[in-house]
Design a protein around this motif. Structure first.
Motif, PDB file in Angstrom:
ATOM      1  N   UNK A  82       0.787  -1.231   0.000  1.00  0.00           N
ATOM      2  CA  UNK A  82       0.000   0.000   0.000  1.00  0.00           C
ATOM      3  C   UNK A  82       0.817   1.277   0.000  1.00  0.00           C
ATOM      4  N   UNK A  83       2.163   1.160  -0.122  1.00  0.00           N
ATOM      5  CA  UNK A  83       3.012   2.349  -0.028  1.00  0.00           C
ATOM      6  C   UNK A  83       2.796   3.329  -1.171  1.00  0.00           C
ATOM      7  N   UNK A  84       2.353   2.814  -2.321  1.00  0.00           N
ATOM      8  CA  UNK A  84       2.179   3.702  -3.462  1.00  0.00           C
ATOM      9  C   UNK A  84       1.055   4.721  -3.230  1.00  0.00           C
ATOM     10  N   UNK A  85       0.145   4.383  -2.313  1.00  0.00           N
ATOM     11  CA  UNK A  85      -0.983   5.284  -2.075  1.00  0.00           C
ATOM     12  C   UNK A  85      -0.604   6.486  -1.209  1.00  0.00           C
ATOM     13  N   UNK A  86       0.587   6.411  -0.623  1.00  0.00           N
ATOM     14  CA  UNK A  86       1.081   7.564   0.133  1.00  0.00           C
ATOM     15  C   UNK A  86       2.078   8.370  -0.690  1.00  0.00           C
ATOM     16  N   UNK A  87       2.309   7.930  -1.910  1.00  0.00           N
ATOM     17  CA  UNK A  87       3.226   8.641  -2.805  1.00  0.00           C
ATOM     18  C   UNK A  87       2.539   9.893  -3.349  1.00  0.00           C
ATOM     19  N   UNK A  94      -0.737  25.254 -15.508  1.00  0.00           N
ATOM     20  CA  UNK A  94      -0.466  25.872 -16.807  1.00  0.00           C
ATOM     21  C   UNK A  94       0.666  25.185 -17.535  1.00  0.00           C
ATOM     22  N   UNK A  95       1.273  25.911 -18.490  1.00  0.00           N
ATOM     23  CA  UNK A  95       2.375  25.359 -19.274  1.00  0.00           C
ATOM     24  C   UNK A  95       3.663  26.116 -18.962  1.00  0.00           C
ATOM     25  N   UNK A  96       4.782  25.504 -19.323  1.00  0.00           N
ATOM     26  CA  UNK A  96       6.070  26.164 -19.133  1.00  0.00           C
ATOM     27  C   UNK A  96       6.772  25.789 -17.851  1.00  0.00           C
ATOM     28  N   UNK A  97       6.076  25.116 -16.934  1.00  0.00           N
ATOM     29  CA  UNK A  97       6.682  24.668 -15.682  1.00  0.00           C
ATOM     30  C   UNK A  97       6.363  23.187 -15.500  1.00  0.00           C
ATOM     31  N   UNK A  98       7.401  22.419 -15.199  1.00  0.00           N
ATOM     32  CA  UNK A  98       7.222  21.002 -14.867  1.00  0.00           C
ATOM     33  C   UNK A  98       7.638  20.811 -13.421  1.00  0.00           C
ATOM     34  N   UNK A  99       6.795  20.139 -12.659  1.00  0.00           N
ATOM     35  CA  UNK A  99       7.078  19.914 -11.241  1.00  0.00           C
ATOM     36  C   UNK A  99       7.238  18.423 -10.973  1.00  0.00           C
ATOM     37  N   UNK A 100       8.277  18.057 -10.225  1.00  0.00           N
ATOM     38  CA  UNK A 100       8.498  16.675  -9.820  1.00  0.00           C
ATOM     39  C   UNK A 100       8.709  16.634  -8.316  1.00  0.00           C
ATOM     40  N   UNK A 266      -0.074  21.903  -7.487  1.00  0.00           N
ATOM     41  CA  UNK A 266      -0.825  21.029  -6.592  1.00  0.00           C
ATOM     42  C   UNK A 266       0.003  19.794  -6.268  1.00  0.00           C
ATOM     43  N   UNK A 267       0.206  19.536  -4.998  1.00  0.00           N
ATOM     44  CA  UNK A 267       0.912  18.346  -4.530  1.00  0.00           C
ATOM     45  C   UNK A 267      -0.097  17.468  -3.815  1.00  0.00           C
ATOM     46  N   UNK A 268      -0.380  16.302  -4.400  1.00  0.00           N
ATOM     47  CA  UNK A 268      -1.406  15.416  -3.861  1.00  0.00           C
ATOM     48  C   UNK A 268      -1.060  13.970  -4.203  1.00  0.00           C
ATOM     49  N   UNK A 269      -1.900  13.044  -3.793  1.00  0.00           N
ATOM     50  CA  UNK A 269      -1.695  11.632  -4.104  1.00  0.00           C
ATOM     51  C   UNK A 269      -1.433  11.467  -5.603  1.00  0.00           C
ATOM     52  N   UNK A 270      -0.393  10.726  -5.933  1.00  0.00           N
ATOM     53  CA  UNK A 270       0.027  10.580  -7.323  1.00  0.00           C
ATOM     54  C   UNK A 270      -0.840   9.536  -8.023  1.00  0.00           C
ATOM     55  N   UNK A 271      -1.960   9.991  -8.554  1.00  0.00           N
ATOM     56  CA  UNK A 271      -2.900   9.073  -9.203  1.00  0.00           C
ATOM     57  C   UNK A 271      -2.328   8.463 -10.485  1.00  0.00           C
ATOM     58  N   UNK A 361     -12.789   6.062  -9.772  1.00  0.00           N
ATOM     59  CA  UNK A 361     -12.932   5.518  -8.423  1.00  0.00           C
ATOM     60  C   UNK A 361     -12.045   6.263  -7.435  1.00  0.00           C
ATOM     61  N   UNK A 362     -10.820   6.594  -7.867  1.00  0.00           N
ATOM     62  CA  UNK A 362      -9.917   7.322  -6.976  1.00  0.00           C
ATOM     63  C   UNK A 362     -10.448   8.715  -6.667  1.00  0.00           C
TER      64      UNK A 362
END
Length: 468
Positions: A82-87, A94-100, A266-271, A361-362
């Motif tokens: 279940x660890x992936x659900x806390x990832x 918008x465009x022009x910015x990529x967030x990791x 937005x930083x949230x669960x990585x669906x 569902x998520x």
């Protein structure tokens, strides 16, 4: 029965050869011995070879089985516990910015405004005639706090030669050099390999070198500058367009398209990661189904069978995995199934994955997906534990069976060696016997010739048979 018949036939041939030998024929000892030894040991040799082939075929088959099960087990990483659900994952509005994201990230929403991106300093010299010489001496190239010195001599005192020397230098502090041929002549262009206001490029000509190779004689093509942005109203500067450290666990990559925009981070669960993981699980499961069907197949038209047709170990694994996949997961009195998250079982045993249903569902009931793959009795946890009993190193069922088969192959190899020694013993015995027989026959032939001369000479000199 066939070996006895073959041996009898060979003995008949030997008897005939003996008779033939008595009438001036030579016994073919080597061929006869080889045939007799083969007839004596062929059945045992074939039994050993057949068992070796069977063992090797089974080893290969269970190797394929283990490979498919291991791939299925690997696909469960993050799902079984279940660890992936806390990832957490990051997205921009918008465009022009990529967030990791990385370790230390926290869920949240942030406003990001970009005023400018970081650029690299670039300068260009005045115009020179093609292949103009630059004198001899030294030229010092600097960028930021680093610098290097290039010796200029008759081998490199042109713009092209100087550019090549700068680029090839092992002490280059981070400058690339090139020659641009324009309408008014050639120009030496120096560019910092690093962005940022601190990484300005400079050049200084030493004594004896053309004075045009000084920074003051170069035009500023691009000014080196830092990226400037605000995150939730807080000013941030970065020498690089890859902004790290400004927001814990988040890296922002800026492009020119982001300048002048205000976006929401937005930083949230990585669906997306969850969907990819479930898709990977579905793919690995279907690959397992394909492998086990191939190993246990039977073609009635050709009567050909897969190497593990009817194999108890394979059948137990197939039935166990199928049962887990088809059974529901009970959590808090509620039963959940794979179908509720977009994984549907087909009649042929495979699964079809609908990622849009999972995403839906998520969004509507994120805990449902987590319950299906919970770390206590979830499908991933059950499959992982079940498969582990087959794939675990040394003590798993597959490795234990492989060890048994390899032990049998070692024994068969020893039996082959023993049989080869026995064949050699037989060969030596038969060779000795038939060589002695051949010698005796030769002696008998000599005696026959002598007696014929003695008694059948019909008056010839030395004969006892004198005609009247």
């Amino acid at each position: 029965m066939s070996t006895t018949t073959s041996t009898s036939s060979l003995l008949q041939q030997a008897a005939q050869s003996i008779l033939s030998g008595a009438t001036k024929s030579t016994l073919d000892v080597n061929s006869l011995v080889s045939a007799l030894v083969t007839a004596k040991t062929a059945a045992q040799a074939q039994t050993i070879a057949t068992q070796q082939s069977s063992d090797n075929t089974t080893l290969s088959a269970i190797g394929q089985m283990k490979s498919a099960l291991t791939a299925l087990q690997n696909s469960l990483k993050g799902l079984s516990d279940g660890s992936i659900f806390s990832q957490l994952g990051a997205t921009m509005s918008g465009t022009g910015i990529t967030a990791t994201t990385s370790t230390g990230v926290s869920a949240g929403s942030y406003s990001v405004s970009v005023q400018q991106i970081a650029t690299a300093n670039q300068i260009s010299s005045g115009a020179y005639a093609s292949n103009a010489t630059l004198g001899t001496g030294t030229v010092t190239i600097g960028v930021g706090t680093g610098s290097m010195t290039v010796n200029v001599d008759s081998t490199n005192n042109t713009l092209a030669g100087l550019a090549a020397a700068i680029n090839a230098s092992t002490s280059n502090p981070g400058v690339s050099a090139s020659v641009v041929t324009a309408a008014n002549g050639q120009h030496l262009v120096l560019t910092s390999t690093q962005t940022g206001a601190a990484n300005t490029v400079s050049i200084s000509a030493g004594a004896g070198v053309d004075t045009g190779l000084n920074t003051a004689s170069f035009a500023q093509v691009t000014t080196g500058q830092d990226a400037k942005l605000t995150i939730s109203g807080n000013a941030v500067t970065s020498a690089s367009n890859t902004v790290t450290g400004a927001l814990s666990g988040v890296t922002l990559s800026l492009t020119s398209a982001s300048v002048g925009t205000t976006q929401t981070l937005s930083v949230a669960t990585d669906t997306t990661a969850i969907s990819n993981a479930v898709q990977g699980f579905a793919n690995a499961y279907n690959a397992w189904i394909s492998t086990e069907k191939s190993l246990s197949s039977y073609d009635s038209s050709t009567t050909s069978a897969g190497p593990l047709l009817g194999d108890a170990m394979l059948n137990t694994a197939v039935n166990g995995i199928a049962s887990i996949m088809a059974s529901g997961i009970s959590v808090g009195g509620t039963t959940y199934s794979l179908a509720q998250i977009g994984m549907n079982l087909n009649n042929d045993g495979t699964v079809t994955f609908d990622s849009s249903q999972l995403q839906s569902t998520m969004a509507s009931s994120p805990t449902m997906v987590q319950n299906v793959f919970n770390g206590t009795n979830g499908i991933g946890e059950q499959l992982n534990a079940f498969i582990d009993s087959y794939t675990k190193s040394s003590i798993g069922q597959i490795d234990q069976r492989s060890a048994s088969l390899n032990s049998d192959l070692t024994s068969l190899t020893q039996q082959q060696s023993t049989l080869a020694a026995y064949q050699q013993t037989l060969t030596d015995q038969y060779n000795a016997q038939f060589t002695a027989l051949n010698d005796l026959m030769s002696q008998m032939q000599s005696n026959t010739t002598y007696l014929n001369q003695l008694f059948g000479g019909n008056g010839s000199a030395g004969t006892l048979n004198k005609s009247a």
